[in-house]
Design a protein around this motif. Structure first.
Motif, PDB file in Angstrom:
ATOM      1  N   LEU A 468       0.844  -1.196   0.000  1.00 10.90           N
ATOM      2  CA  LEU A 468       0.000   0.000   0.000  1.00 10.90           C
ATOM      3  C   LEU A 468       0.881   1.249   0.000  1.00 10.90           C
ATOM      4  CD1 LEU A 468      -2.770   1.327   0.126  1.00 10.90           C
ATOM      5  CD2 LEU A 468      -2.775   0.961   2.613  1.00 10.90           C
ATOM      6  N   ILE A 469       0.740   2.057  -1.052  1.00 15.93           N
ATOM      7  CA  ILE A 469       1.621   3.204  -1.278  1.00 15.93           C
ATOM      8  C   ILE A 469       0.796   4.485  -1.310  1.00 15.93           C
ATOM      9  CG2 ILE A 469       3.353   4.217  -2.796  1.00 15.93           C
ATOM     10  CD1 ILE A 469       4.154   1.465  -1.674  1.00 15.93           C
ATOM     11  N   PHE A 470       1.258   5.497  -0.565  1.00 18.61           N
ATOM     12  CA  PHE A 470       0.688   6.842  -0.639  1.00 18.61           C
ATOM     13  C   PHE A 470       1.717   7.744  -1.298  1.00 18.61           C
ATOM     14  CE2 PHE A 470       0.256  11.167   1.038  1.00 18.61           C
ATOM     15  CZ  PHE A 470      -1.077  11.428   0.756  1.00 18.61           C
ATOM     16  N   ALA A 471       1.264   8.656  -2.160  1.00 14.16           N
ATOM     17  CA  ALA A 471       2.190   9.584  -2.807  1.00 14.16           C
ATOM     18  C   ALA A 471       1.509  10.926  -3.011  1.00 14.16           C
ATOM     19  CB  ALA A 471       2.674   9.029  -4.145  1.00 14.16           C
ATOM     20  N   ALA A 472       2.263  11.988  -2.866  1.00 13.05           N
ATOM     21  CA  ALA A 472       1.769  13.349  -3.085  1.00 13.05           C
ATOM     22  C   ALA A 472       2.970  14.246  -3.344  1.00 13.05           C
ATOM     23  CB  ALA A 472       0.970  13.852  -1.886  1.00 13.05           C
ATOM     24  N   HIS A 473       2.716  15.438  -3.840  1.00 11.64           N
ATOM     25  CA  HIS A 473       3.840  16.293  -4.238  1.00 11.64           C
ATOM     26  C   HIS A 473       4.568  16.906  -3.035  1.00 11.64           C
ATOM     27  CE1 HIS A 473       6.404  18.869  -6.508  1.00 11.64           C
ATOM     28  NE2 HIS A 473       5.900  19.955  -5.933  1.00 11.64           N
ATOM     29  N   ARG A 474       3.896  17.760  -2.297  1.00 11.95           N
ATOM     30  CA  ARG A 474       4.550  18.397  -1.153  1.00 11.95           C
ATOM     31  C   ARG A 474       4.746  17.362  -0.040  1.00 11.95           C
ATOM     32  NH1 ARG A 474       3.949  24.369  -1.107  1.00 11.95           N
ATOM     33  NH2 ARG A 474       2.784  24.971  -2.981  1.00 11.95           N
ATOM     34  N   VAL A 475       5.705  17.636   0.819  1.00 11.87           N
ATOM     35  CA  VAL A 475       6.065  16.665   1.853  1.00 11.87           C
ATOM     36  C   VAL A 475       5.059  16.741   3.002  1.00 11.87           C
ATOM     37  CG1 VAL A 475       7.860  15.803   3.371  1.00 11.87           C
ATOM     38  CG2 VAL A 475       8.487  16.877   1.198  1.00 11.87           C
ATOM     39  N   LEU A 476       4.069  15.873   2.938  1.00 15.62           N
ATOM     40  CA  LEU A 476       3.081  15.804   4.012  1.00 15.62           C
ATOM     41  C   LEU A 476       3.575  14.943   5.168  1.00 15.62           C
ATOM     42  CD1 LEU A 476      -0.200  15.428   1.909  1.00 15.62           C
ATOM     43  CD2 LEU A 476       0.978  17.506   2.659  1.00 15.62           C
ATOM     44  N   GLY A 477       4.716  14.323   4.999  1.00 14.89           N
ATOM     45  CA  GLY A 477       5.275  13.471   6.043  1.00 14.89           C
ATOM     46  C   GLY A 477       6.481  14.099   6.698  1.00 14.89           C
ATOM     47  N   LYS A 507      -2.052   1.130   7.822  1.00 16.38           N
ATOM     48  CA  LYS A 507      -0.751   0.457   7.665  1.00 16.38           C
ATOM     49  C   LYS A 507      -0.149   0.672   6.280  1.00 16.38           C
ATOM     50  CE  LYS A 507      -2.522  -2.701  11.078  1.00 16.38           C
ATOM     51  NZ  LYS A 507      -3.270  -3.939  11.320  1.00 16.38           N
ATOM     52  N   VAL A 508      -0.051   1.934   5.911  1.00 16.44           N
ATOM     53  CA  VAL A 508       0.607   2.302   4.658  1.00 16.44           C
ATOM     54  C   VAL A 508       2.081   1.901   4.752  1.00 16.44           C
ATOM     55  CG1 VAL A 508       1.322   4.246   3.216  1.00 16.44           C
ATOM     56  CG2 VAL A 508      -0.995   4.174   4.182  1.00 16.44           C
ATOM     57  N   ASP A 509       2.570   1.252   3.713  1.00 15.86           N
ATOM     58  CA  ASP A 509       3.958   0.792   3.740  1.00 15.86           C
ATOM     59  C   ASP A 509       4.936   1.934   3.522  1.00 15.86           C
ATOM     60  OD1 ASP A 509       3.608  -2.093   4.079  1.00 15.86           O
ATOM     61  OD2 ASP A 509       2.585  -1.982   2.147  1.00 15.86           O
ATOM     62  N   ILE A 510       4.751   2.681   2.425  1.00 14.74           N
ATOM     63  CA  ILE A 510       5.686   3.756   2.077  1.00 14.74           C
ATOM     64  C   ILE A 510       4.883   4.955   1.586  1.00 14.74           C
ATOM     65  CG2 ILE A 510       7.762   4.380   0.778  1.00 14.74           C
ATOM     66  CD1 ILE A 510       8.181   1.410   0.196  1.00 14.74           C
ATOM     67  N   ALA A 511       5.296   6.154   2.015  1.00 15.72           N
ATOM     68  CA  ALA A 511       4.723   7.403   1.521  1.00 15.72           C
ATOM     69  C   ALA A 511       5.817   8.165   0.778  1.00 15.72           C
ATOM     70  CB  ALA A 511       4.169   8.240   2.665  1.00 15.72           C
ATOM     71  N   PHE A 512       5.510   8.587  -0.450  1.00 13.06           N
ATOM     72  CA  PHE A 512       6.489   9.269  -1.301  1.00 13.06           C
ATOM     73  C   PHE A 512       6.091  10.721  -1.520  1.00 13.06           C
ATOM     74  CE2 PHE A 512       7.084   4.834  -2.564  1.00 13.06           C
ATOM     75  CZ  PHE A 512       8.470   4.742  -2.649  1.00 13.06           C
ATOM     76  N   TYR A 513       7.119  11.585  -1.641  1.00 15.65           N
ATOM     77  CA  TYR A 513       6.899  13.008  -1.886  1.00 15.65           C
ATOM     78  C   TYR A 513       7.963  13.549  -2.832  1.00 15.65           C
ATOM     79  CZ  TYR A 513       4.781  11.964   2.614  1.00 15.65           C
ATOM     80  OH  TYR A 513       4.079  11.358   3.629  1.00 15.65           O
TER      81      TYR A 513
END
Length: 628
Positions: A468-477, A507-513
């Motif tokens: 499970l992958i979350f991705a967005a432009h600005r760094v929300l993490g 339980k998101v595995d990796i979040a990308f920004y």
């Protein structure tokens, strides 16, 4: 007096209990803001083209050859431009104009009668200083320049200017040159549709629907082809929200066509070509392309994903790049092309072209990524340089889009969003579920986007799609970028406050920004605390989400804070991208590769079973009952 340095670029003087911030703080902050929000001006924005004056020199000359381009079907060709100026200077430059005619007759009406109509109303599509590769030019007045042109639906001319970029004086203009068919269908970019067995094909041409009917001819490789119709979109200058997109940066975008190839068989190689049926019954064809259809959601097979942000575009002929605006862009592109047989899908999470209102640059970008985007799904996200413009509904009231206010991104590329003006969407690829956010619209709890994100995370079947992958432009993490350090939060303001409980609960595995132009990887983290001591080989229940900044795909690099937080496991001030490889439902490989050589510089693995995904973690436990 005591002097303290807090590590975030802030120097503090403590005088008898009172705190005085030095002026140097403001200097540091202004430098950081400039670097973070667009340091390295759009190259075409450096030209004060609206100030150009006519200063023709009867003995100067400029000639371009060949006159006719694409005679063998090419959509890209090198052109030689020979220049002679009897009074040369080091700041002489050559601009490429398309359409070739650029005098005041092409200017929109001037509303103020006291205001003079400019002689030139559109910026060139690219430019070079004459002495860029001709060191003797200032002595001899003679030079030969090489430009690489792409087919952009219009003819071309070359103009010699003196006076530099800020006070351009038109010295002479070349002959006009053109591609054999300027309207040809070009630069296909494929993307996943709203269902796993659908692929969309989007391309650009000069054919309006009144002149020709667009379609795609396609088939499983070696089988009888079928034809699918395409829809057509375009927009005018009045769709732009401000300058330069509505003024000197405006260029007709042509017509953008999208066809939906449906009921695809999984994992099959399909061939396709773009077509236009003219009113006289003849057909115009592109060259042939191919792609591999997506796996069925949950399918157990080798699946390879590329993720990056902020790549931009660059010119292979060296034009426009005098301020090192996007120095890593071509390296990233070339590394992906080199490894394309080992890539299944690409995610470019915002800040795509950095056109910043210079519309011609979108054609340049689609041409640059065509070898990738025509073969594997090229999924995009929205960034500040695509969307942001004051009073247009974007979450940030900056002018970073140059007046495009999202129109170019949402028209030139397809994404499977319910509303492409709101750029959030989900897409499945085999064992992966991707939830793509739109940081240029409000994501906080209670908003429409927040509800989408929770729905996307909550509806995935983790037995079938464990990754499970979350991705967005600005760094929300999390990011230890220098600018975020000055703000003290190491995140986009208000970034993770609402979303971290969703990442943890589901339980998101990796979040990308993207947005921050470097690479950084955190430990598995929740509420600012590492929840797993492992660094490279995760097994069993991971306990938290790993956050990754991968915004170093091409644009000027961003500095890190002088403080390295405990949660930051790896930082790299260089250009690069990430590759995810799912071997099966239990094994995932993460690799960070540099764009300069394609080698791996950071990596980790996750090995686990389904029961590990189900396991209870802090703030991520399903409710239980004592009933039996």
């Amino acid at each position: 007096m005591e002097v303290l340095y807090d590590g975030h670029g802030v120097i503090v003087l403590i005088l008898r209990g009172s705190m005085i911030l030095l002026v140097s703080l403001l200097i540091n902050l202004s430098i950081a803001l400039a670097h973070f929000h667009g340091f390295g001006e759009q190259p075409l924005a450096k030209i004060a083209i609206h100030k150009a004056v006519v200063s023709l020199h009867s003995n100067a000359s400029i000639a371009a050859s060949p006159y006719l381009l694409g005679t063998k079907g090419e959509d890209t060709q090198w052109v030689t431009v020979n220049v002679y100026h009897p009074d040369p200077s080091a700041d002489d430059w050559v601009g490429v104009f398309s359409p070739a005619k650029f005098n005041s007759s092409t200017c929109p009406p001037v509303n103020d009668p006291k205001e003079d109509t400019p002689y030139i109303c559109s910026a060139p599509i690219k430019y070079k200083f004459v002495n860029y590769s001709n060191s003797m030019y200032t002595k001899t007045g003679k030079a030969s320049l090489k430009f690489q042109l792409i087919n952009q639906r219009a003819d071309f001319s070359f103009a010699l200017f003196s006076g530099g970029l800020l006070n351009p004086k038109l010295v002479t203009v070349s002959n006009f040159i053109s591609f054999v068919n300027p309207k040809a269908p070009l630069y296909p970019r494929i993307a996943q549709g709203k269902s796993w067995d659908e692929m969309t094909v989007t391309w650009t041409s000069g054919y309006d629907i009144s002149e020709a009917t667009p379609f795609v001819e396609w088939s499983i490789k070696g089988k009888t082809p079928v034809q699918s119709p395409a829809g057509t979109l375009t927009f005018g200058r009045n769709a732009m929200c401000g300058s330069p997109a509505s003024t000197v940066g405006w260029r007709d975008p042509g017509f953008i066509h999208t066809s939906f190839l449906k009921e695809l068989w999984p994992n099959k190689v399909y061939t396709y070509r773009l077509g236009h049926l003219l009113s006289n019954g003849s057909e115009i064809w592109s060259k042939q392309y191919s792609f591999k259809s997506s796996p069925y959601p949950g399918q157990n097979s080798l699946q390879r994903v590329i993720i990056f942000g902020d790549m931009g575009k660059a010119e292979r002929d060296g034009s426009n790049e005098y301020n090192n605006y996007q120095p890593g862009s071509l390296n990233t592109t070339d590394q992906l092309i080199k490894d394309l047989e080992n890539i299944d899908i690409v995610f470019h999470i915002g800040d795509m072209t950095y056109a910043n209102g210079y519309i011609s640059q979108w054609d340049q970008f689609t041409a640059q990524v065509e070898p990738i985007a025509s073969k594997v799904p090229y999924m995009i996200g929205s960034g500040n340089h695509e969307r942001d413009w004051p009073n247009t509904g974007s979450f940030y009231n900056t002018t970073d889009s140059g007046g495009e206010c999202g129109v170019l991104a949402q028209t030139m590329f397809y994404v499977p969003a319910e509303n492409r003006e709101k750029f959030w969407y989900s897409t499945d690829y085999g064992m992966f579920r991707f939830c793509i956010g739109d940081t240029e619209h409000d994501w906080r709890e209670g908003t429409e986007q927040y509800k989408f994100i929770e729905h996307c995370l909550a509806t995935v079947d983790r037995q079938k799609q464990p990754w499970l992958i979350f991705a967005a432009h600005r760094v929300l993490g999390y990011s230890s970028d220098f600018y975020y350090g000055l703000e003290g939060s190491f995140e986009e303001p208000m970034g993770r406050e609402s979303l971290q409980k969703l990442w943890q609960r589901y339980k998101v595995d990796i979040a990308f920004y993207g947005h921050v132009h470097n690479y950084e990887r955190t430990c598995p983290i929740y509420q600012n605390q590492c929840v797993n001591k492992e660094r490279s080989q995760y097994s069993g229940t991971v306990n938290g989400t790993i956050h990754v900044v991968v915004g170093g795909a091409g644009s000027h690099l961003s500095n890190f804070s002088q403080v390295t937080p405990k949660w930051s496991l790896y930082r790299d001030y260089d250009f690069g991208f990430v590759k995810l490889t799912a071997f099966n439902h239990s094994s995932l490989l993460f690799e960070y590769k540099k764009s300069s050589d394609g080698n791996v510089y950071d990596s980790f693995t996750i090995s686990r079973d389904y029961k590990d995904v189900l396991a209870c973690v802090h703030d991520g436990c399903e409710p239980t009952t004592l009933a039996t």
